[in-house]
Design a protein around this motif. Structure first.
Motif, PDB file in Angstrom:
ATOM      1  N   GLY A  74       0.590  -1.194  -0.012  1.00 55.46           N
ATOM      2  CA  GLY A  74       0.060  -0.055  -0.063  1.00 55.46           C
ATOM      3  C   GLY A  74       0.964   1.187   0.126  1.00 55.46           C
ATOM      4  N   PRO A  75       0.257   2.399   0.057  1.00 63.27           N
ATOM      5  CA  PRO A  75       0.899   3.712  -0.303  1.00 63.27           C
ATOM      6  C   PRO A  75       1.942   3.963   0.868  1.00 63.27           C
ATOM      7  N   TRP A 140     -14.673  -0.538   1.296  1.00 61.95           N
ATOM      8  CA  TRP A 140     -14.403  -0.330   2.712  1.00 61.95           C
ATOM      9  C   TRP A 140     -13.367  -0.765   3.063  1.00 61.95           C
ATOM     10  N   ARG A 141     -12.414  -0.234   3.745  1.00 62.89           N
ATOM     11  CA  ARG A 141     -10.967  -0.865   4.016  1.00 62.89           C
ATOM     12  C   ARG A 141     -10.780  -0.238   5.465  1.00 62.89           C
ATOM     13  N   ALA A 142      -9.915  -1.058   6.205  1.00 64.10           N
ATOM     14  CA  ALA A 142      -9.358  -0.700   7.568  1.00 64.10           C
ATOM     15  C   ALA A 142      -7.697  -0.987   7.214  1.00 64.10           C
ATOM     16  N   VAL A 160     -10.344   3.852   5.612  1.00 67.69           N
ATOM     17  CA  VAL A 160      -9.971   4.129   4.430  1.00 67.69           C
ATOM     18  C   VAL A 160     -11.356   4.091   3.298  1.00 67.69           C
ATOM     19  N   ALA A 161     -11.842   4.838   2.519  1.00 67.60           N
ATOM     20  CA  ALA A 161     -12.853   4.670   1.556  1.00 67.60           C
ATOM     21  C   ALA A 161     -11.977   4.552   0.128  1.00 67.60           C
ATOM     22  N   VAL A 162     -12.392   3.264  -0.292  1.00 67.99           N
ATOM     23  CA  VAL A 162     -11.671   3.328  -1.953  1.00 67.99           C
ATOM     24  C   VAL A 162     -12.618   3.196  -2.939  1.00 67.99           C
ATOM     25  N   GLY A 169      -9.247   9.197   3.184  1.00 69.45           N
ATOM     26  CA  GLY A 169      -9.416   8.650   4.723  1.00 69.45           C
ATOM     27  C   GLY A 169      -9.073   9.721   5.686  1.00 69.45           C
ATOM     28  N   GLU A 170      -9.230   9.651   6.938  1.00 67.54           N
ATOM     29  CA  GLU A 170      -8.613  10.333   7.801  1.00 67.54           C
ATOM     30  C   GLU A 170      -8.274   9.765   9.348  1.00 67.54           C
TER      31      GLU A 170
END
Length: 205
Positions: A74-75, A140-142, A160-162, A169-170
């Motif tokens: 991931g980033p 929907w991700r955590a 995080v919303a993808v 996200g925040e």
């Protein structure tokens, strides 16, 4: 409150919360005036605190030199504290009533000076956020990430919303978790809250 005391508090707020600082040479681009580029953005919301909080401002910071890499996990995000844009007018306007107060160039310069000192930016100039793992699927991700600030690394989960290649996200970051003392003067009369709200929008290449 007497008129004299009110005037004193106003003067102290101006000096401590947004004290003036030397201006950059006219030939040097100031981060607050650097236009947003690309499709990645990271911003930090800083909220006022203290008994005289109403005399100060909430602040928003933009990572003007945000760099994003995309390894398999991931980033990975990196940005320099010295390059943070402080209270860009366009961004304040987008954030609504809590950021509606006007902040002039002199006030932004003072905020920058206080901010970089509080964050010990000279010794620890860069912030990094590295994705460790993700769970969930679809939009929907955590995400678990390692946040490195002030030379201290902490792991934290956040949603995080993808949507397609875009992620939003925040996360709430507490300065004290990284060995930092939130800005405070005059015995806490003027201060900022320990918790910072970090918002991001990323576009995968």
């Amino acid at each position: 409150m007497t008129t004299t005391r009110r005037q004193l508090l106003v003067a102290l707020a101006a000096l401590a919360g947004c004290s003036s600082a030397p201006r950059l040479p006219a030939t040097a681009p100031h981060p607050d005036t650097v236009p947003e580029t690309g499709d990645n953005e990271l911003r930090v919301l800083v909220f006022r605190a203290g008994a005289a909080a109403r005399m100060g401002h909430n602040h928003v910071l933009r990572a003007a030199d945000l760099r994003v890499d995309w390894p398999a996990a991931g980033p990975v995000l990196r940005f320099r504290l010295a390059a943070l844009a402080v209270d860009p007018p366009d961004l304040r306007a987008r954030l609504g009533a809590a950021f509606a107060s006007a902040v002039d160039d002199e006030a932004r310069a003072g905020t920058r000076t206080n901010l970089l000192k509080a964050l010990d930016a000279a010794a620890h100039p860069e912030v990094a956020v590295r994705t460790l793992q993700q769970v969930g699927e679809g939009p929907w991700r955590a995400v678990e990430a390692e946040i490195t600030l002030h030379g201290v690394s902490r792991r934290q989960w956040f949603p995080v919303a993808v949507q397609g290649r875009r992620a939003q996200g925040e996360v709430v970051v507490r300065q004290s978790d990284f060995g930092l003392q939130p800005f405070s003067v005059l015995g806490g009369l003027l201060a900022v809250q320990d918790a910072l709200v970090v918002q991001f929008e990323l576009l995968q290449p």
